[in-house]
Design a protein around this motif. Structure first.
Motif, mmCIF file in Angstrom:
data_model
loop_
_atom_site.group_PDB
_atom_site.id
_atom_site.type_symbol
_atom_site.label_atom_id
_atom_site.label_comp_id
_atom_site.label_asym_id
_atom_site.label_seq_id
_atom_site.Cartn_x
_atom_site.Cartn_y
_atom_site.Cartn_z
ATOM 1 N N PHE A 2 0.861 -1.179 0.000
ATOM 2 C CA PHE A 2 0.000 0.000 0.000
ATOM 3 C C PHE A 2 0.898 1.230 0.000
ATOM 4 C CE2 PHE A 2 -2.861 3.218 1.581
ATOM 5 C CZ PHE A 2 -4.061 2.882 0.976
ATOM 6 N N VAL A 3 0.735 2.100 -1.003
ATOM 7 C CA VAL A 3 1.576 3.290 -1.122
ATOM 8 C C VAL A 3 0.735 4.547 -1.279
ATOM 9 C CG1 VAL A 3 3.522 2.039 -2.126
ATOM 10 C CG2 VAL A 3 1.841 3.068 -3.632
ATOM 11 N N LYS A 4 1.340 5.669 -0.876
ATOM 12 C CA LYS A 4 0.733 6.990 -1.043
ATOM 13 C C LYS A 4 1.718 7.864 -1.798
ATOM 14 C CE LYS A 4 -2.062 7.382 3.126
ATOM 15 N NZ LYS A 4 -2.302 8.198 4.307
ATOM 16 N N LEU A 20 -2.445 7.978 -8.929
ATOM 17 C CA LEU A 20 -2.603 7.319 -7.640
ATOM 18 C C LEU A 20 -3.377 8.260 -6.726
ATOM 19 C CD1 LEU A 20 -1.527 4.735 -6.188
ATOM 20 C CD2 LEU A 20 0.348 6.154 -5.364
ATOM 21 N N GLU A 23 -5.057 9.453 -1.015
ATOM 22 C CA GLU A 23 -5.196 8.617 0.179
ATOM 23 C C GLU A 23 -4.454 7.294 0.038
ATOM 24 O OE1 GLU A 23 -8.778 8.067 -2.449
ATOM 25 O OE2 GLU A 23 -7.829 9.792 -1.546
ATOM 26 N N GLY A 24 -3.888 7.038 -1.153
ATOM 27 C CA GLY A 24 -3.096 5.842 -1.380
ATOM 28 C C GLY A 24 -3.885 4.721 -2.015
ATOM 29 N N GLU A 26 -3.506 0.132 -3.020
ATOM 30 C CA GLU A 26 -2.782 -1.133 -3.044
ATOM 31 C C GLU A 26 -2.205 -1.300 -4.448
ATOM 32 O OE1 GLU A 26 -1.274 -4.438 -1.314
ATOM 33 O OE2 GLU A 26 -2.663 -3.126 -0.258
ATOM 34 N N TRP A 33 6.958 0.130 -9.040
ATOM 35 C CA TRP A 33 6.631 0.754 -7.757
ATOM 36 C C TRP A 33 7.846 0.796 -6.837
ATOM 37 C CZ3 TRP A 33 2.870 3.896 -7.802
ATOM 38 C CH2 TRP A 33 1.793 3.688 -8.675
ATOM 39 N N VAL A 42 6.744 8.041 -3.950
ATOM 40 C CA VAL A 42 5.695 7.468 -3.102
ATOM 41 C C VAL A 42 6.332 6.972 -1.817
ATOM 42 C CG1 VAL A 42 4.248 6.729 -5.048
ATOM 43 C CG2 VAL A 42 5.897 5.141 -4.080
ATOM 44 N N SER A 43 5.486 6.700 -0.840
ATOM 45 C CA SER A 43 5.971 6.104 0.407
ATOM 46 C C SER A 43 5.029 4.969 0.794
ATOM 47 C CB SER A 43 6.027 7.142 1.524
ATOM 48 O OG SER A 43 4.744 7.663 1.771
ATOM 49 N N SER A 45 2.711 2.985 3.146
ATOM 50 C CA SER A 45 1.811 3.477 4.182
ATOM 51 C C SER A 45 0.975 2.322 4.713
ATOM 52 C CB SER A 45 0.905 4.552 3.576
ATOM 53 O OG SER A 45 0.008 5.030 4.525
ATOM 54 N N LYS A 47 -2.428 0.493 5.360
ATOM 55 C CA LYS A 47 -3.717 0.465 4.696
ATOM 56 C C LYS A 47 -4.764 0.976 5.675
ATOM 57 C CE LYS A 47 -4.741 -2.985 1.956
ATOM 58 N NZ LYS A 47 -5.190 -4.283 1.441
#
Length: 68
Positions: A2-4, A20, A23-24, A26, A33, A42-43, A45, A47
């Protein structure tokens, strides 16, 4: 995983072509990625935890039934 996206960045999903969500989302753990992570676009995060109404109702119904 899961990334934001980082604040102020728009990162497009290479499969869907859409950005994307802030709120991020999957995404698959693949080279695209992983590169976005390495570059700081991205980071990873947590879920967001959401409970569905159906799950909450079924749990409540089971708890209210009691034991005999």
């Amino acid at each position: 995983m899961f990334v934001k996206p980082k604040d102020g960045l728009s990162v497009r999903d290479p499969v869907k072509g859409s950005p994307l969500p802030a709120e991020g989302a999957e995404v698959p753990d693949n080279i695209f990625w992983r590169r976005r992570l390495r570059d700081g676009d991205v980071s990873i995060s947590e879920k967001p935890v959401t409970t569905s109404v159906a799950t909450a109702k079924s749990t409540t119904a089971k708890n209210e039934g009691g034991t005999e």
